[in-house]
Design a protein around this motif. Structure first.
Motif, PDB file in Angstrom:
ATOM      1  N   PHE A 223       1.194  -1.332   0.224  1.00 48.08           N
ATOM      2  CA  PHE A 223       0.423  -0.514  -0.432  1.00 48.08           C
ATOM      3  C   PHE A 223       0.778   1.305   0.614  1.00 48.08           C
ATOM      4  CE2 PHE A 223      -2.225   3.084   2.258  1.00 48.08           C
ATOM      5  CZ  PHE A 223      -3.069   3.282   1.779  1.00 48.08           C
ATOM      6  N   LEU A 224       2.084   1.202   0.758  1.00 48.74           N
ATOM      7  CA  LEU A 224       2.795   2.247   1.204  1.00 48.74           C
ATOM      8  C   LEU A 224       3.512   2.762  -0.341  1.00 48.74           C
ATOM      9  CD1 LEU A 224       4.333   1.842   4.970  1.00 48.74           C
ATOM     10  CD2 LEU A 224       2.717   3.776   4.234  1.00 48.74           C
ATOM     11  N   THR A 230       1.909   5.912  -7.715  1.00 52.36           N
ATOM     12  CA  THR A 230       0.715   6.191  -7.989  1.00 52.36           C
ATOM     13  C   THR A 230       0.516   8.074  -7.534  1.00 52.36           C
ATOM     14  OG1 THR A 230      -0.615   5.440  -6.893  1.00 52.36           O
ATOM     15  CG2 THR A 230      -0.353   4.128  -8.142  1.00 52.36           C
ATOM     16  N   ARG A 231       1.285   8.494  -6.921  1.00 52.69           N
ATOM     17  CA  ARG A 231       1.085  10.591  -7.021  1.00 52.69           C
ATOM     18  C   ARG A 231       0.425  10.839  -8.004  1.00 52.69           C
ATOM     19  NH1 ARG A 231       6.030  12.541  -4.150  1.00 52.69           N
ATOM     20  NH2 ARG A 231       5.734  10.627  -2.451  1.00 52.69           N
ATOM     21  N   ASN A 232      -0.883  11.967  -8.487  1.00 54.62           N
ATOM     22  CA  ASN A 232      -1.628  12.818  -9.191  1.00 54.62           C
ATOM     23  C   ASN A 232      -1.620  12.243  -9.617  1.00 54.62           C
ATOM     24  OD1 ASN A 232      -0.287  15.017  -7.132  1.00 54.62           O
ATOM     25  ND2 ASN A 232       2.055  14.730  -8.524  1.00 54.62           N
ATOM     26  N   ARG A 233      -2.229  10.488  -9.166  1.00 49.49           N
ATOM     27  CA  ARG A 233      -2.666   9.931 -10.389  1.00 49.49           C
ATOM     28  C   ARG A 233      -3.667   9.221  -9.835  1.00 49.49           C
ATOM     29  NH1 ARG A 233       2.045   6.201 -13.538  1.00 49.49           N
ATOM     30  NH2 ARG A 233       3.335   6.860 -10.818  1.00 49.49           N
ATOM     31  N   SER A 234      -4.682   9.718  -9.745  1.00 47.72           N
ATOM     32  CA  SER A 234      -5.808   9.309  -8.841  1.00 47.72           C
ATOM     33  C   SER A 234      -6.473   7.981  -9.312  1.00 47.72           C
ATOM     34  CB  SER A 234      -6.710  10.119  -8.592  1.00 47.72           C
ATOM     35  OG  SER A 234      -7.507  10.921  -9.581  1.00 47.72           O
ATOM     36  N   ARG A 235      -6.899   8.097 -10.610  1.00 46.94           N
ATOM     37  CA  ARG A 235      -7.897   6.700 -11.108  1.00 46.94           C
ATOM     38  C   ARG A 235      -6.947   4.987 -11.854  1.00 46.94           C
ATOM     39  NH1 ARG A 235      -9.526   7.394 -17.421  1.00 46.94           N
ATOM     40  NH2 ARG A 235     -10.910   9.137 -16.573  1.00 46.94           N
ATOM     41  N   GLU A 236      -5.526   6.196 -12.008  1.00 53.43           N
ATOM     42  CA  GLU A 236      -4.188   4.530 -11.650  1.00 53.43           C
ATOM     43  C   GLU A 236      -3.782   4.179 -10.583  1.00 53.43           C
ATOM     44  OE1 GLU A 236      -0.017   3.144 -12.389  1.00 53.43           O
ATOM     45  OE2 GLU A 236      -0.790   4.674 -13.373  1.00 53.43           O
ATOM     46  N   ARG A 237      -4.370   4.941  -9.211  1.00 51.43           N
ATOM     47  CA  ARG A 237      -4.280   4.252  -7.990  1.00 51.43           C
ATOM     48  C   ARG A 237      -5.809   3.724  -7.572  1.00 51.43           C
ATOM     49  NH1 ARG A 237      -3.375   8.770  -3.467  1.00 51.43           N
ATOM     50  NH2 ARG A 237      -0.835   9.107  -5.134  1.00 51.43           N
TER      51      ARG A 237
END
Length: 430
Positions: A223-224, A230-237
């Motif tokens: 998770f970490l 995926t910072r700044n990539r909400s959909r991929e996250r």
């Protein structure tokens, strides 16, 4: 006709594969005789003993090889792959109810003195169907339907073989993952399989709680790492988080089901063999006897071996099933480290040559079938040798071309020469 003879045999047939095959069959025949001879040995051609019977199987296997090369149109294998697959699946299910029980396994049809094991030929039909499906131009592992279709093709016969209590033959099917990986399957599947194996062993060796803590720590670390990646990539996250969650749930289910499967699905002798292998129990005179005697035989061979027909472990029959599943210990005792190394190198040359021919192939069907073939040979080689030296539980699996058995020799011969015929067909026109 003369043009076919010149190009078909001299330039298109892979003679190296044929040579490796013949050498392995010859090594097997000689060591089968060594494994069953007594203080007053009969002739190696004596039909009343296993070496004589194996000679008959060898001649018939050579006839099958010639039939595949010279008579059967190689393109026929793709055409009949589907019907042949379903026929073999039917036989795999039927043998559970109609087959003879041999050492706790319902996997043999008995016709008088002749025995037939559908699991041997199921590897051929599964390989052919996988090649037929994945060679289509529209096939893609990113397509869920294609992925499920491949999973079913491998999973159905594998589960039927498990139901027959033929764990060794079923385990060979795991080798198809290498073929799928070559054809574009994500490497994450290999990692998932390795994690599943580690969790299974960890749960057996320790406890459910230790495994759950391990899953929790691994999930938190994942998770970490996911948040950083995926910072700044909400959909991929979001998508990755759902996959991580599914993986954690799957791992937890595996942990809780390990004991259920171990205690209720595996046969008693299989459980005992795994327990002995993992050091959970000691049973040198029981289920651990075969492996112990096999290791003594191999170790006593030393560097160059005791000599042909001079092995004491072999001569006095200390190792059960020494002409079939444990024939490698005969090689180790009588031919030593050098003999073992020669056999392993010969298999390595065979598998490497198959992969080389597969990679040079212009036809996707031939390439994929070649990788299926190489995967099956590798799994048989790895499991059999690991079993004889105590690195895996005894699960009853033959050494290709070397172990005694007609159905095994026929199946491996047909499987290899189908590939040789497919390879030759391409070279005739390119």
């Amino acid at each position: 006709m003369s043009d076919f003879g010149d190009r078909g045999l001299k330039k298109t047939l892979d003679w190296r594969l044929v040579l490796y095959y013949l050498l392995l069959v010859l090594i097997g025949w000689i060591n089968i005789y060594a494994s069953i001879h007594s203080s007053e040995p009969s002739s190696i051609f004596d039909w009343s003993c296993r070496s004589g019977k194996q000679f008959v199987w060898m001649i018939s296997a050579f006839a099958l090889a010639a039939l595949i090369i010279f008579v059967i149109n190689p393109r026929l294998w793709e055409v009949i792959s589907g019907p042949a697959y379903f026929l073999v699946v039917f036989l795999l299910v039927a043998v559970i109810f109609l087959g003879s029980e041999v050492k706790g396994s319902h996997s043999w049809f008995q016709f008088g003195p002749i025995s037939f094991q559908p699991a041997e030929i199921s590897k051929i039909t599964t390989s052919l169907v996988l090649a037929a499906i994945m060679s289509r131009s529209s096939f893609s592992f990113s397509n869920t339907k294609d992925l499920l279709r491949v999973a079913m093709v491998v999973g159905v016969p594998m589960l039927a073989i498990v139901a027959e209590s033929e764990t060794g033959s079923a385990l060979v099917y795991a080798g198809f993952i290498f073929t799928l990986f070559r054809e574009g399957l994500s490497g994450w599947f290999l990692i998932i399989i390795l994690i599943a194996i580690v969790l299974f062993i960890l749960t057996l060796k320790t406890s459910v709680w230790v495994s759950l803590i391990t899953v929790g720590v691994g999930g938190l670390a994942g998770f970490l790492a996911l948040l950083r990646a995926t910072r700044n990539r909400s959909r991929e996250r979001r998508r990755s988080l759902w996959l991580l969650l599914a993986g954690i749930v799957g791992a937890v289910l595996l942990v809780f089901s390990t004991r259920v499967v171990f205690d209720n699905v595996l046969a008693d002798h299989q459980r005992k063999r795994i327990e002995v292998l993992l050091g959970m129990k000691e049973d040198p005179s029981g289920v651990g006897y075969n492996v112990r005697q096999s290791m003594i035989a191999i170790g006593s061979g030393g560097f160059a071996g005791k000599g042909f027909l001079q092995g004491t472990q072999t001569t006095y029959g200390f190792v059960p099933e020494q002409s079939t599943d444990f024939i490698f210990c005969t090689i180790g005792e009588e031919w030593g480290f050098l003999g073992c190394l020669a056999v392993i190198v010969l298999y390595g040359l065979l598998i490497t040559r198959i992969i080389q021919d597969a990679e040079r192939s212009r036809e996707a069907f031939t390439r994929i079938y070649g990788y299926c073939l190489a995967s099956c040979f590798f799994m048989h080689l790895f499991i059999n040798i690991a079993m004889t030296v105590g690195l895996m539980p005894v699960i009853g699996i033959p050494l290709p071309f070397i172990s005694y058995g007609g159905s095994s020799l026929w199946a491996f011969t047909v499987m290899l020469f189908i590939f040789i015929a497919l390879d030759q067909q391409e070279k005739k026109y390119f």
